[in-house]
Every structure is written in C-alpha cells, then in structure tokens.
Design a protein around this motif. Sequence first.
Motif, PDB file in Angstrom:
ATOM      1  N   THR A 146     -15.583  49.651  21.106  1.00  0.00           N
ATOM      2  CA  THR A 146     -16.665  48.682  20.987  1.00  0.00           C
ATOM      3  C   THR A 146     -16.905  48.380  19.520  1.00  0.00           C
ATOM      4  O   THR A 146     -16.668  49.229  18.651  1.00  0.00           O
ATOM      5  CB  THR A 146     -17.963  49.224  21.619  1.00  0.00           C
ATOM      6  N   PRO A 147     -17.394  47.187  19.226  1.00  0.00           N
ATOM      7  CA  PRO A 147     -17.740  46.877  17.832  1.00  0.00           C
ATOM      8  C   PRO A 147     -19.083  47.512  17.486  1.00  0.00           C
ATOM      9  O   PRO A 147     -19.786  48.037  18.350  1.00  0.00           O
ATOM     10  CB  PRO A 147     -17.842  45.348  17.845  1.00  0.00           C
ATOM     11  N   SER A 148     -19.454  47.439  16.219  1.00  0.00           N
ATOM     12  CA  SER A 148     -20.791  47.886  15.837  1.00  0.00           C
ATOM     13  C   SER A 148     -21.809  46.959  16.501  1.00  0.00           C
ATOM     14  O   SER A 148     -21.495  45.830  16.881  1.00  0.00           O
ATOM     15  CB  SER A 148     -20.950  47.893  14.316  1.00  0.00           C
ATOM     16  N   ALA A 149     -23.036  47.472  16.670  1.00  0.00           N
ATOM     17  CA  ALA A 149     -24.067  46.698  17.368  1.00  0.00           C
ATOM     18  C   ALA A 149     -25.417  46.936  16.708  1.00  0.00           C
ATOM     19  O   ALA A 149     -25.563  47.815  15.846  1.00  0.00           O
ATOM     20  CB  ALA A 149     -24.099  47.109  18.835  1.00  0.00           C
ATOM     21  N   CYS A 150     -26.403  46.189  17.151  1.00  0.00           N
ATOM     22  CA  CYS A 150     -27.784  46.310  16.636  1.00  0.00           C
ATOM     23  C   CYS A 150     -27.804  46.232  15.117  1.00  0.00           C
ATOM     24  O   CYS A 150     -28.284  47.149  14.443  1.00  0.00           O
ATOM     25  CB  CYS A 150     -28.444  47.595  17.129  1.00  0.00           C
ATOM     26  N   MET A 151     -27.256  45.144  14.591  1.00  0.00           N
ATOM     27  CA  MET A 151     -27.204  44.944  13.141  1.00  0.00           C
ATOM     28  C   MET A 151     -26.542  46.130  12.436  1.00  0.00           C
ATOM     29  O   MET A 151     -26.993  46.608  11.406  1.00  0.00           O
ATOM     30  CB  MET A 151     -28.594  44.662  12.581  1.00  0.00           C
ATOM     31  N   ARG A 152     -25.489  46.647  13.063  1.00  0.00           N
ATOM     32  CA  ARG A 152     -24.667  47.759  12.559  1.00  0.00           C
ATOM     33  C   ARG A 152     -25.385  49.111  12.541  1.00  0.00           C
ATOM     34  O   ARG A 152     -24.890  50.057  11.936  1.00  0.00           O
ATOM     35  CB  ARG A 152     -24.080  47.435  11.192  1.00  0.00           C
TER      36      ARG A 152
ATOM     37  N   THR B 103     -24.181  55.982  30.125  1.00  0.00           N
ATOM     38  CA  THR B 103     -23.416  56.168  28.900  1.00  0.00           C
ATOM     39  C   THR B 103     -24.194  56.972  27.871  1.00  0.00           C
ATOM     40  O   THR B 103     -25.364  56.718  27.629  1.00  0.00           O
ATOM     41  CB  THR B 103     -23.050  54.785  28.306  1.00  0.00           C
ATOM     42  N   ASP B 104     -23.495  57.929  27.286  1.00  0.00           N
ATOM     43  CA  ASP B 104     -24.001  58.652  26.128  1.00  0.00           C
ATOM     44  C   ASP B 104     -23.243  58.073  24.940  1.00  0.00           C
ATOM     45  O   ASP B 104     -22.023  58.247  24.831  1.00  0.00           O
ATOM     46  CB  ASP B 104     -23.724  60.152  26.285  1.00  0.00           C
ATOM     47  N   LEU B 105     -23.945  57.352  24.082  1.00  0.00           N
ATOM     48  CA  LEU B 105     -23.283  56.688  22.957  1.00  0.00           C
ATOM     49  C   LEU B 105     -22.768  57.665  21.909  1.00  0.00           C
ATOM     50  O   LEU B 105     -21.988  57.281  21.044  1.00  0.00           O
ATOM     51  CB  LEU B 105     -24.228  55.683  22.300  1.00  0.00           C
ATOM     52  N   GLY B 106     -23.161  58.926  21.988  1.00  0.00           N
ATOM     53  CA  GLY B 106     -22.710  59.901  21.014  1.00  0.00           C
ATOM     54  C   GLY B 106     -23.332  59.647  19.652  1.00  0.00           C
ATOM     55  O   GLY B 106     -24.094  58.706  19.456  1.00  0.00           O
TER      56      GLY B 106
ATOM     57  N   GLN C 234     -33.422  57.758  20.078  1.00  0.00           N
ATOM     58  CA  GLN C 234     -33.510  57.303  21.468  1.00  0.00           C
ATOM     59  C   GLN C 234     -34.101  55.900  21.557  1.00  0.00           C
ATOM     60  O   GLN C 234     -33.737  55.126  22.430  1.00  0.00           O
ATOM     61  CB  GLN C 234     -34.339  58.290  22.308  1.00  0.00           C
ATOM     62  N   THR C 235     -34.982  55.543  20.632  1.00  0.00           N
ATOM     63  CA  THR C 235     -35.571  54.201  20.661  1.00  0.00           C
ATOM     64  C   THR C 235     -34.504  53.124  20.450  1.00  0.00           C
ATOM     65  O   THR C 235     -34.574  52.051  21.042  1.00  0.00           O
ATOM     66  CB  THR C 235     -36.666  54.047  19.586  1.00  0.00           C
ATOM     67  N   VAL C 236     -33.499  53.409  19.628  1.00  0.00           N
ATOM     68  CA  VAL C 236     -32.404  52.456  19.411  1.00  0.00           C
ATOM     69  C   VAL C 236     -31.584  52.318  20.690  1.00  0.00           C
ATOM     70  O   VAL C 236     -31.268  51.207  21.133  1.00  0.00           O
ATOM     71  CB  VAL C 236     -31.502  52.900  18.236  1.00  0.00           C
ATOM     72  N   VAL C 237     -31.259  53.446  21.305  1.00  0.00           N
ATOM     73  CA  VAL C 237     -30.493  53.435  22.557  1.00  0.00           C
ATOM     74  C   VAL C 237     -31.259  52.678  23.636  1.00  0.00           C
ATOM     75  O   VAL C 237     -30.713  51.816  24.331  1.00  0.00           O
ATOM     76  CB  VAL C 237     -30.173  54.875  23.011  1.00  0.00           C
ATOM     77  N   ASP C 238     -32.551  52.985  23.768  1.00  0.00           N
ATOM     78  CA  ASP C 238     -33.367  52.356  24.806  1.00  0.00           C
ATOM     79  C   ASP C 238     -33.511  50.858  24.607  1.00  0.00           C
ATOM     80  O   ASP C 238     -33.643  50.107  25.575  1.00  0.00           O
ATOM     81  CB  ASP C 238     -34.764  52.999  24.854  1.00  0.00           C
TER      82      ASP C 238
ATOM     83  N   SER D 117     -30.762  44.780  26.686  1.00  0.00           N
ATOM     84  CA  SER D 117     -30.254  43.511  26.142  1.00  0.00           C
ATOM     85  C   SER D 117     -28.738  43.423  26.300  1.00  0.00           C
ATOM     86  O   SER D 117     -28.186  42.340  26.514  1.00  0.00           O
ATOM     87  CB  SER D 117     -30.663  43.350  24.679  1.00  0.00           C
ATOM     88  N   SER D 118     -28.057  44.549  26.212  1.00  0.00           N
ATOM     89  CA  SER D 118     -26.611  44.572  26.395  1.00  0.00           C
ATOM     90  C   SER D 118     -26.229  44.158  27.820  1.00  0.00           C
ATOM     91  O   SER D 118     -25.304  43.369  28.026  1.00  0.00           O
ATOM     92  CB  SER D 118     -26.082  45.965  26.085  1.00  0.00           C
ATOM     93  N   ILE D 119     -26.935  44.687  28.802  1.00  0.00           N
ATOM     94  CA  ILE D 119     -26.652  44.353  30.200  1.00  0.00           C
ATOM     95  C   ILE D 119     -26.971  42.886  30.472  1.00  0.00           C
ATOM     96  O   ILE D 119     -26.201  42.180  31.131  1.00  0.00           O
ATOM     97  CB  ILE D 119     -27.419  45.292  31.149  1.00  0.00           C
ATOM     98  N   SER D 120     -28.072  42.409  29.935  1.00  0.00           N
ATOM     99  CA  SER D 120     -28.427  40.995  30.090  1.00  0.00           C
ATOM    100  C   SER D 120     -27.345  40.103  29.483  1.00  0.00           C
ATOM    101  O   SER D 120     -26.923  39.105  30.083  1.00  0.00           O
ATOM    102  CB  SER D 120     -29.780  40.735  29.418  1.00  0.00           C
ATOM    103  N   GLY D 121     -26.874  40.454  28.292  1.00  0.00           N
ATOM    104  CA  GLY D 121     -25.800  39.694  27.644  1.00  0.00           C
ATOM    105  C   GLY D 121     -24.509  39.745  28.437  1.00  0.00           C
ATOM    106  O   GLY D 121     -23.772  38.752  28.513  1.00  0.00           O
ATOM    107  N   PHE D 122     -24.212  40.898  29.049  1.00  0.00           N
ATOM    108  CA  PHE D 122     -23.020  41.048  29.889  1.00  0.00           C
ATOM    109  C   PHE D 122     -23.036  40.011  31.011  1.00  0.00           C
ATOM    110  O   PHE D 122     -22.067  39.279  31.215  1.00  0.00           O
ATOM    111  CB  PHE D 122     -22.986  42.471  30.458  1.00  0.00           C
TER     112      PHE D 122
END
Length: 163
Positions: free
Chosen positions: A53-59, A128-131, A136-140, A145-150
Amino acid sequence: YKGEGILPASPRDVWECIKPVAGGLRTKWDQNVKDFEVIEAISDTVAVCRTTTPSACMRIISPREFVDVVVMKQCEDGTMLSAATNVEHSLCPPQPNFVRGFNYPCGCFCIPVPGEPDRTELLTFFQTDLGGYLPQTVVDSFFPSSISGFYSNLTKAVKTLKA
C-alpha cells in the motif's frame, strides 16, 4: 470493519475489478493497493500473495505490506468471493521501506441481486492490524474513509469497465 453496498454492475464485472490476481484491475482503481503479487500459487483458487500500500493520511501512515493466503470461490448462486488471512512465507520476508501489517480473516463477497443482472451486492469485511506505532485515533479515522473511498472508486471502475 464491514462495508456493504449495491453496485450498478453485474457480479462478473465487479469481480473483474476486485479479484486478487497479479496484473488485475485492482491496482488501477484502488487507492490503497499499490502492488499485488502472487508469491506461491497453491492451486487455481488458493495462493499466497503480497499486497503493498502507499503512504496514507498525509504520510502519517507509511507504506505497508501484507502477506496473506487467499482463496477464491464461485458459489452455485453466482456469488463470487475472496477470503484471506495473514500468513508467513519463506519467500517473502519483511521488506525494507515497508511496515508489515497483518490481515485477520477478511473477505469480499460479490452477491447477485435477484432479478437484477446488472446490480451486485458487495459485502466486504476487513480486520487489519496496520502494524507499526500508529496512534489508535489515526487508525480509527483512516478505516471508515478508506472503505468509503473503496466503494466510490470501485463504482467508477465498474462503470468504466462497462463503457
């Protein structure tokens, strides 16, 4: 996370866009899939695969890699599905410049809508565990938004496929 929607395309067209195969369409339309490769084909329907995956959330979220065993199946009712879960594989050690993430059992189900051949119910399940060391606030905030974009990008992709 669970996603659910009705897409304006046949199950076959939706499946063509999401099926987990090397050289498939998913890397072209899914903003969260940079590359997909088969590490080992176990059978026609089961393979060990690596997804980057590429970087996300403004890197804030750096590039990730996931190694999964993936099964694909077509059911008698016309449903097409892929299911996957994390696996370790000797041919795919962690790569530099990627954080190794882990998918717990997950999947996509393309379900025919009775009487409507050009509509598909799509159910997606992600665990998914992003590792790495993400708050957690970033993950949440990332996953909804990722699923909506999908779903939005997939809808555009199937319309392009039909054109």
